[in-house]
Design an enzyme around this catalytic site. Structure first.
Site, PDB file in Angstrom:
ATOM      1  N   ARG A 249      -1.177  -9.306  -5.502  1.00 35.61           N
ATOM      2  CA  ARG A 249      -1.032  -7.841  -5.636  1.00 35.61           C
ATOM      3  C   ARG A 249      -0.321  -7.475  -6.937  1.00 35.61           C
ATOM      4  O   ARG A 249       0.474  -6.529  -6.982  1.00 35.61           O
ATOM      5  CB  ARG A 249      -0.260  -7.252  -4.448  1.00 35.61           C
ATOM      6  CG  ARG A 249      -0.884  -7.483  -3.099  1.00 35.61           C
ATOM      7  CD  ARG A 249      -2.172  -6.667  -2.927  1.00 35.61           C
ATOM      8  NE  ARG A 249      -2.654  -6.732  -1.552  1.00 35.61           N
ATOM      9  CZ  ARG A 249      -3.491  -7.648  -1.100  1.00 35.61           C
ATOM     10  NH1 ARG A 249      -3.952  -8.587  -1.910  1.00 35.61           N
ATOM     11  NH2 ARG A 249      -3.886  -7.627   0.155  1.00 35.61           N
TER      12      ARG A 249
ATOM     13  N   SER B 173      -2.434  -1.420   3.683  1.00 32.79           N
ATOM     14  CA  SER B 173      -1.130  -2.073   3.875  1.00 32.79           C
ATOM     15  C   SER B 173      -0.063  -1.286   3.123  1.00 32.79           C
ATOM     16  O   SER B 173      -0.193  -1.069   1.921  1.00 32.79           O
ATOM     17  CB  SER B 173      -1.146  -3.490   3.316  1.00 32.79           C
ATOM     18  OG  SER B 173      -2.202  -4.210   3.899  1.00 32.79           O
TER      19      SER B 173
ATOM     20  N   GLU C 121       3.644  -1.411  -1.165  1.00 36.85           N
ATOM     21  CA  GLU C 121       2.440  -1.749  -1.932  1.00 36.85           C
ATOM     22  C   GLU C 121       1.856  -0.545  -2.692  1.00 36.85           C
ATOM     23  O   GLU C 121       1.582  -0.657  -3.879  1.00 36.85           O
ATOM     24  CB  GLU C 121       1.383  -2.366  -0.999  1.00 36.85           C
ATOM     25  CG  GLU C 121       0.199  -2.903  -1.771  1.00 36.85           C
ATOM     26  CD  GLU C 121      -0.884  -3.498  -0.889  1.00 36.85           C
ATOM     27  OE1 GLU C 121      -0.619  -4.484  -0.194  1.00 36.85           O
ATOM     28  OE2 GLU C 121      -1.998  -2.956  -0.907  1.00 36.85           O
TER      29      GLU C 121
HETATM   30  C1  LIG Z   1      -7.841   1.550   4.633  1.00 33.36           C
HETATM   31  C2  LIG Z   1      -7.396   0.832   3.385  1.00 33.36           C
HETATM   32  C3  LIG Z   1      -7.560  -0.535   3.289  1.00 33.36           C
HETATM   33  C4  LIG Z   1      -7.168  -1.223   2.132  1.00 33.36           C
HETATM   34  N1  LIG Z   1      -7.335  -2.569   2.085  1.00 33.36           N
HETATM   35  C5  LIG Z   1      -6.953  -3.253   0.977  1.00 33.36           C
HETATM   36  C6  LIG Z   1      -7.135  -4.686   0.926  1.00 33.36           C
HETATM   37  O1  LIG Z   1      -7.636  -5.310   1.844  1.00 33.36           O
HETATM   38  N2  LIG Z   1      -6.737  -5.310  -0.208  1.00 33.36           N
HETATM   39  C7  LIG Z   1      -6.187  -4.659  -1.273  1.00 33.36           C
HETATM   40  O2  LIG Z   1      -5.866  -5.308  -2.265  1.00 33.36           O
HETATM   41  N3  LIG Z   1      -6.015  -3.311  -1.240  1.00 33.36           N
HETATM   42  C8  LIG Z   1      -6.383  -2.598  -0.149  1.00 33.36           C
HETATM   43  N4  LIG Z   1      -6.200  -1.245  -0.096  1.00 33.36           N
HETATM   44  C9  LIG Z   1      -5.575  -0.569  -1.252  1.00 33.36           C
HETATM   45  C10 LIG Z   1      -6.574   0.098  -2.223  1.00 33.36           C
HETATM   46  O3  LIG Z   1      -7.837   0.237  -1.634  1.00 33.36           O
HETATM   47  C11 LIG Z   1      -6.739  -0.691  -3.517  1.00 33.36           C
HETATM   48  O4  LIG Z   1      -5.484  -0.868  -4.149  1.00 33.36           O
HETATM   49  C12 LIG Z   1      -7.687   0.000  -4.500  1.00 33.36           C
HETATM   50  O5  LIG Z   1      -7.954  -0.838  -5.601  1.00 33.36           O
HETATM   51  C13 LIG Z   1      -7.147   1.331  -5.024  1.00 33.36           C
HETATM   52  O6  LIG Z   1      -8.201   1.974  -5.711  1.00 33.36           O
HETATM   53  P1  LIG Z   1      -8.181   3.511  -6.007  1.00 33.36           P
HETATM   54  O7  LIG Z   1      -9.342   3.801  -6.897  1.00 33.36           O
HETATM   55  O8  LIG Z   1      -8.105   4.291  -4.757  1.00 33.36           O
HETATM   56  O9  LIG Z   1      -6.827   3.644  -6.849  1.00 33.36           O
HETATM   57  P2  LIG Z   1      -5.760   4.824  -6.836  1.00 33.36           P
HETATM   58  O10 LIG Z   1      -5.043   4.856  -5.535  1.00 33.36           O
HETATM   59  O11 LIG Z   1      -6.365   6.092  -7.309  1.00 33.36           O
HETATM   60  O12 LIG Z   1      -4.753   4.283  -7.960  1.00 33.36           O
HETATM   61  C14 LIG Z   1      -3.978   3.121  -7.728  1.00 33.36           C
HETATM   62  C15 LIG Z   1      -3.245   2.783  -9.046  1.00 33.36           C
HETATM   63  O13 LIG Z   1      -4.201   2.443 -10.048  1.00 33.36           O
HETATM   64  C16 LIG Z   1      -4.077   3.302 -11.185  1.00 33.36           C
HETATM   65  N5  LIG Z   1      -5.459   3.520 -11.673  1.00 33.36           N
HETATM   66  C17 LIG Z   1      -6.508   3.983 -10.963  1.00 33.36           C
HETATM   67  N6  LIG Z   1      -7.624   3.973 -11.725  1.00 33.36           N
HETATM   68  C18 LIG Z   1      -7.249   3.503 -12.939  1.00 33.36           C
HETATM   69  C19 LIG Z   1      -7.950   3.260 -14.171  1.00 33.36           C
HETATM   70  N7  LIG Z   1      -9.248   3.507 -14.304  1.00 33.36           N
HETATM   71  N8  LIG Z   1      -7.234   2.787 -15.223  1.00 33.36           N
HETATM   72  C20 LIG Z   1      -5.902   2.544 -15.124  1.00 33.36           C
HETATM   73  N9  LIG Z   1      -5.196   2.745 -13.989  1.00 33.36           N
HETATM   74  C21 LIG Z   1      -5.872   3.214 -12.915  1.00 33.36           C
HETATM   75  C22 LIG Z   1      -3.406   4.565 -10.663  1.00 33.36           C
HETATM   76  O14 LIG Z   1      -2.730   5.253 -11.700  1.00 33.36           O
HETATM   77  C23 LIG Z   1      -2.463   3.961  -9.616  1.00 33.36           C
HETATM   78  O15 LIG Z   1      -1.308   3.450 -10.230  1.00 33.36           O
HETATM   79  C24 LIG Z   1      -6.592  -0.520   1.037  1.00 33.36           C
HETATM   80  C25 LIG Z   1      -6.426   0.875   1.134  1.00 33.36           C
HETATM   81  C26 LIG Z   1      -6.837   1.545   2.290  1.00 33.36           C
HETATM   82  C27 LIG Z   1      -6.678   3.046   2.363  1.00 33.36           C
END
Ligand SMILES: Cc1cc2nc3c(=O)[nH]c(=O)nc-3n(C[C@H](O)[C@H](O)[C@H](O)COP(=O)(O)OP(=O)(O)OC[C@H]3O[C@@H](n4cnc5c(N)ncnc54)[C@H](O)[C@@H]3O)c2cc1C
Length: 333
Positions: free
Chosen positions: A162, A232, A328
């Site tokens: 992570r 998580s 996280e």
């Molecule tokens: C139901 C559920 C299950 C999940 N399961 C997992 C799992 O199994 N494993 C896991 O690792 N994660 C999991 N996650 C967490 C999440 O899905 C991941 O971390 C995912 O990669 C976040 O993507 P996002 O586009 O929603 O990012 P956001 O929440 O929009 O952003 C997260 C971070 O990334 C930055 N960011 C976003 N896009 C960019 C970009 N293009 N350039 C630079 N920075 C950027 C943001 O500024 C922020 O700091 C889960 C979440 C949920 C809700």
């Protein structure tokens, strides 16, 4: 185009109320660079938003919120194998399923992780024994301070559990615009994690693996479309060997995973559950009743209330087991 006072309550899976002072969703690299130049000229603080599934948003985000909207992906055949190019706004899960349907192996264990491709390297998304770093070849990005483009190799990304350089030295300094992933037509199922193997034939297709992962995840995790959550809420904590031995002497059923550096990773969900907190609700927030690692928002709550609730959960675990839980999802603003 800039939008003023743009609502983001529906743009974060926790459903926290939030308004962005300014918002833009550039659909091309040029539009992205223009938006960055504008923010620099006005000295606006910048927040990059993907699918909002790993973020804790404040009630108001000052400056400019940028949500990249470049959403193309394509395959490239090279002499040494197949590459996938995926722009920042491509939905990660949709990409995983499209690859698995084409019989391309590599990403299938990462099915049903919400969010956009651009965010996947930030915390090196992982599930079912696979992490993004296992298949990532390169990351294309643009620096915020001068709009310069760069390509980082996987080793430049310093991936860990992570963790990545994007949470460290490059945190808040760049926008990821595209990923390059290695995939293969060679079957290579990785079924050693959880009850994946028990649900599949000995020689499954990539699509069968992805579908089995989805089925298991749907049984365990709440769907953010119906119950606010960020997956998580805490990382699985790493403790030193001596601390782990003491805990295991008292709790032999504590799930634990020895690491190459001698530390031991513990299951945060188990620790929370053993504090009697699974299903615990206070006010607008709760610990999910099927997966104690997930905090849920029943609606109507605030960011402060969530942080207070999470702090209480972490304090109970620290008191009972002497283990510090680290959050996280990332805080914005
Ligand atoms: C139901 C559920 C299950 C999940 N399961 C997992 C799992 O199994 N494993 C896991 O690792 N994660 C999991 N996650 C967490 C999440 O899905 C991941 O971390 C995912 O990669 C976040 O993507 P996002 O586009 O929603 O990012 P956001 O929440 O929009 O952003 C997260 C971070 O990334 C930055 N960011 C976003 N896009 C960019 C970009 N293009 N350039 C630079 N920075 C950027 C943001 O500024 C922020 O700091 C889960 C979440 C949920 C809700």
């Amino acid at each position: 185009m800039l939008h003023a006072d743009h609502p983001l309550t529906d743009a974060n899976t926790l459903g926290l109320p939030c308004v962005a002072e300014r918002y833009a969703a550039p659909a091309t690299l040029d539009a992205l660079r223009e938006a960055l130049a504008l923010a620099r000229r006005h000295d606006w603080p910048l927040t990059v938003l993907g699918g909002g599934s790993n973020l804790i948003l404040p009630a108001r985000l000052p400056g400019l919120v940028l949500q990249p909207a470049m959403a193309q992906w394509w395959l490239e055949e090279r002499d040494d194998g197949i590459r996938v190019h995926a722009e920042a706004a491509v939905e990660w899960h949709a990409l995983v399923m499209a690859l698995a349907k084409r019989g391309l192996w590599g990403a299938e264990n990462l099915a049903l992780i919400p969010g956009h491709c651009g965010a996947a390297p930030i915390q090196n998304i992982g599930a079912y024994g696979v992490e993004l770093g296992d298949l990532l070849e390169a990351v294309h990005l643009v620096y915020l301070d001068d709009g310069r483009e760069a390509v980082l190799s996987a080793s430049d990304c310093a991936f860990g559990y992570r963790d990545s350089v994007f949470k460290g030295a490059l945190s808040g300094r760049m926008v990821i615009t595209r990923l390059v992933l290695r995939v293969s037509t060679e079957p290579r199922p990785r079924l050693g994690y959880g009850d994946l193997a028990g649900r599949l034939d000995p020689a499954p297709t990539a699509l069968e693996v992805a579908e089995a992962v989805c089925a298991i995840r749907r049984e365990k995790l709440p769907d953010p479309a119906t119950l606010g959550n960020a997956g998580s809420f805490f990382k699985n904590p790493l403790v030193d060997g001596e601390h782990a031995r003491r805990l295991l002497a008292e709790h032999p059923d504590l799930p634990h995973f020895p690491q190459p550096d001698g530390r031991v990773k513990l299951a945060a969900g188990w620790l929370i559950d053993r504090c009697g907190l699974k299903g615990w609700r206070r006010g607008h927030f709760g610990v999910h009743d099927r997966q104690a690692l997930v905090l849920v928002h029943f609606g109507g709550g605030s960011t402060e209330e969530l942080l207070g609730f999470a702090g209480e959960v972490a304090a109970r675990v620290r008191e009972r087991f002497g283990v510090v839980l680290e959050r996280e999802p990332r805080r914005a603003g």
